[in-house]
Design a protein around this motif. Structure first.
Motif, PDB file in Angstrom:
ATOM      1  N   UNK A   1      -1.365 -28.768  44.410  1.00 45.57           N
ATOM      2  CA  UNK A   1      -1.472 -28.176  42.295  1.00 45.57           C
ATOM      3  C   UNK A   1      -0.518 -27.364  41.622  1.00 45.57           C
ATOM      4  N   UNK A   2       0.317 -27.663  40.829  1.00 40.44           N
ATOM      5  CA  UNK A   2       1.272 -26.914  40.092  1.00 40.44           C
ATOM      6  C   UNK A   2       0.439 -26.349  39.540  1.00 40.44           C
ATOM      7  N   UNK A   3       1.302 -24.994  39.612  1.00 34.05           N
ATOM      8  CA  UNK A   3       0.854 -23.062  39.222  1.00 34.05           C
ATOM      9  C   UNK A   3       0.359 -23.880  37.386  1.00 34.05           C
ATOM     10  N   UNK A   4       1.064 -24.693  36.818  1.00 34.65           N
ATOM     11  CA  UNK A   4       1.216 -24.530  35.552  1.00 34.65           C
ATOM     12  C   UNK A   4       1.834 -26.332  35.347  1.00 34.65           C
ATOM     13  N   UNK A   5       1.528 -26.648  33.952  1.00 29.47           N
ATOM     14  CA  UNK A   5       1.951 -27.815  33.700  1.00 29.47           C
ATOM     15  C   UNK A   5       2.975 -28.761  34.077  1.00 29.47           C
ATOM     16  N   UNK A   6       3.924 -29.458  34.361  1.00 27.94           N
ATOM     17  CA  UNK A   6       5.043 -29.694  34.125  1.00 27.94           C
ATOM     18  C   UNK A   6       5.973 -30.835  33.227  1.00 27.94           C
ATOM     19  N   UNK A   7       6.651 -30.597  32.014  1.00 33.67           N
ATOM     20  CA  UNK A   7       6.692 -31.658  31.242  1.00 33.67           C
ATOM     21  C   UNK A   7       8.059 -32.618  32.115  1.00 33.67           C
ATOM     22  N   UNK A   8       8.217 -33.571  32.099  1.00 33.08           N
ATOM     23  CA  UNK A   8       9.645 -34.006  32.228  1.00 33.08           C
ATOM     24  C   UNK A   8      10.464 -35.143  30.989  1.00 33.08           C
ATOM     25  N   UNK A   9      11.217 -35.676  30.745  1.00 31.74           N
ATOM     26  CA  UNK A   9      12.030 -36.188  29.814  1.00 31.74           C
ATOM     27  C   UNK A   9      12.184 -38.139  30.589  1.00 31.74           C
ATOM     28  N   UNK A  10      12.512 -38.614  30.517  1.00 31.84           N
ATOM     29  CA  UNK A  10      13.046 -39.743  30.752  1.00 31.84           C
ATOM     30  C   UNK A  10      14.021 -41.452  29.674  1.00 31.84           C
TER      31      UNK A  10
ATOM     32  N   UNK B   1       1.291 -31.409  25.067  1.00 38.81           N
ATOM     33  CA  UNK B   1       1.022 -30.604  26.042  1.00 38.81           C
ATOM     34  C   UNK B   1      -1.121 -30.389  25.376  1.00 38.81           C
ATOM     35  N   UNK B   2      -0.409 -30.618  24.385  1.00 35.59           N
ATOM     36  CA  UNK B   2      -2.051 -30.792  23.454  1.00 35.59           C
ATOM     37  C   UNK B   2      -2.586 -31.878  23.693  1.00 35.59           C
ATOM     38  N   UNK B   3      -2.034 -32.865  24.352  1.00 35.28           N
ATOM     39  CA  UNK B   3      -2.647 -33.889  24.352  1.00 35.28           C
ATOM     40  C   UNK B   3      -3.427 -33.624  26.455  1.00 35.28           C
ATOM     41  N   UNK B   4      -2.604 -33.098  26.738  1.00 32.88           N
ATOM     42  CA  UNK B   4      -3.272 -32.804  28.824  1.00 32.88           C
ATOM     43  C   UNK B   4      -4.245 -31.736  28.683  1.00 32.88           C
ATOM     44  N   UNK B   5      -4.164 -30.718  27.504  1.00 29.19           N
ATOM     45  CA  UNK B   5      -5.316 -29.680  27.887  1.00 29.19           C
ATOM     46  C   UNK B   5      -6.409 -30.338  27.621  1.00 29.19           C
ATOM     47  N   UNK B   6      -6.408 -32.049  25.970  1.00 32.94           N
ATOM     48  CA  UNK B   6      -7.677 -31.961  26.276  1.00 32.94           C
ATOM     49  C   UNK B   6      -8.113 -32.614  27.044  1.00 32.94           C
TER      50      UNK B   6
END
Ligand code: ADP
Ligand code: UDP
Length: 241
Positions: free
Chosen positions: A114-123, A158-163
């Motif tokens: 489990x990650x301590x907080x959400x990670x965002x990556x771009x490709x 991040x809103x999508x992730x939370x929901x």
């Protein structure tokens, strides 16, 4: 619905896109074709197109209510959906809650950490290059999106992730990671493409069983059943895929 398909403008790995009699709208048609590892592995998942169309539309309708604008207009049939035609931002946005897939390899971490907080990556969305990972400075330097657009994209992601995390938790599904694509319509950023078992990692909370495209990627078997199970849990029907 008076809008009709005109010319096919694109055939991708998982969907076809058509122009329509309304220049602001497009029709996407979901296929059963499956690819992995940048097209090296190919196959068919029976009923996948129907599951991904229905699951994605269901989630986009919920996200609209949460204040995330999407390209969704109307589900036309089992496999076809009317969407706002957008100019796709050529950046794949990956959000991660739990380590899996390429992150496990890159950082030498065990899948399931489990990650301590959400990670965002771009490709960079470029099949010839294998969608290489980039950061905001590459995006600005290449002119792929403006600073303001990326701020909006990160906020929506991040809103999508939370929901989604909370919504899926209620259905006994853990949201491990997922990929989003955004586009421009009338000068504003909207969520486009799809959210489905093709583009997310879903693990059954109770058993840890994978209910997503990793069953195809890793030859785990029961691929169709996993897709059908996601459709059944989210929409309560049509689990025959
Ligand atoms: P790929 O291009 O990766 O093979 P698909 O088979 O899913 O992927 O093809 C669908 C294509 O349509 C993608 O390139 C995606 O960026 C694009 N797309 C998704 N939503 C829209 C939209 N609303 N308007 C225009 N293009 C879209
Ligand atoms: N993903 C996707 N399309 C891509 C790359 C990734 O939908 O072109 C999704 C993938 O299904 C997973 C998440 O993004 O849910 C993170 O994928 P990862 O970077 O671990 O890549 P993979 O293991 O698929 O190579």
């Amino acid at each position: 619905m008076t809008v009709r398909k005109t010319a096919q403008i694109y055939e991708g790995k998982a969907k076809k896109v058509y122009d329509t009699t309304d220049p602001a709208l497009a029709i996407v048609s979901y296929k059963d074709d499956a690819t992995a590892f940048n097209g090296l592995k190919r196959g068919t998942i029976a009923g996948k197109g129907v599951v991904n169309n229905r699951v994605s539309n269901h989630l986009f309708r919920l996200l609209e209510k949460e204040g995330v604008p999407t390209h969704y207009v109307e589900e036309l049939s089992d496999r076809e959906t009317l969407v706002k035609k957008v100019q796709i931002v050529p950046v794949e946005v990956i959000v991660r809650n739990i380590v899996a897939g390429s992150l496990a390899k890159r950082l030498g971490l065990a899948e399931g950490t489990r990650l301590r907080s959400a990670v965002i990556e771009y490709c960079y969305k470029n099949d010839d290059l294998g969608d290489p990972m980039i950061n905001e400075t590459h995006i600005a330097a290449l002119g792929l999106a403006t600073h303001d657009e990326m701020e909006t994209i990160a906020r929506y992601a991040l809103a999508v992730n939370r929901f989604l995390t909370g919504y899926l938790e209620g259905l006994g599904i853990e949201l491990i990671d997922f990929k989003l694509e955004f586009g421009r319509a009338d000068g504003r950023i909207v969520l486009a493409d799809e959210i489905s078992p093709d583009t997310c990692r879903f693990w059954d909370t109770a058993s840890g069983e994978k209910l997503d495209k990793d069953r195809f990627r890793r030859d785990l078997g029961h691929v169709e059943e996993a897709y059908g199970e996601i459709l059944r849990r989210l929409t309560g029907g049509g689990g025959e895929a």
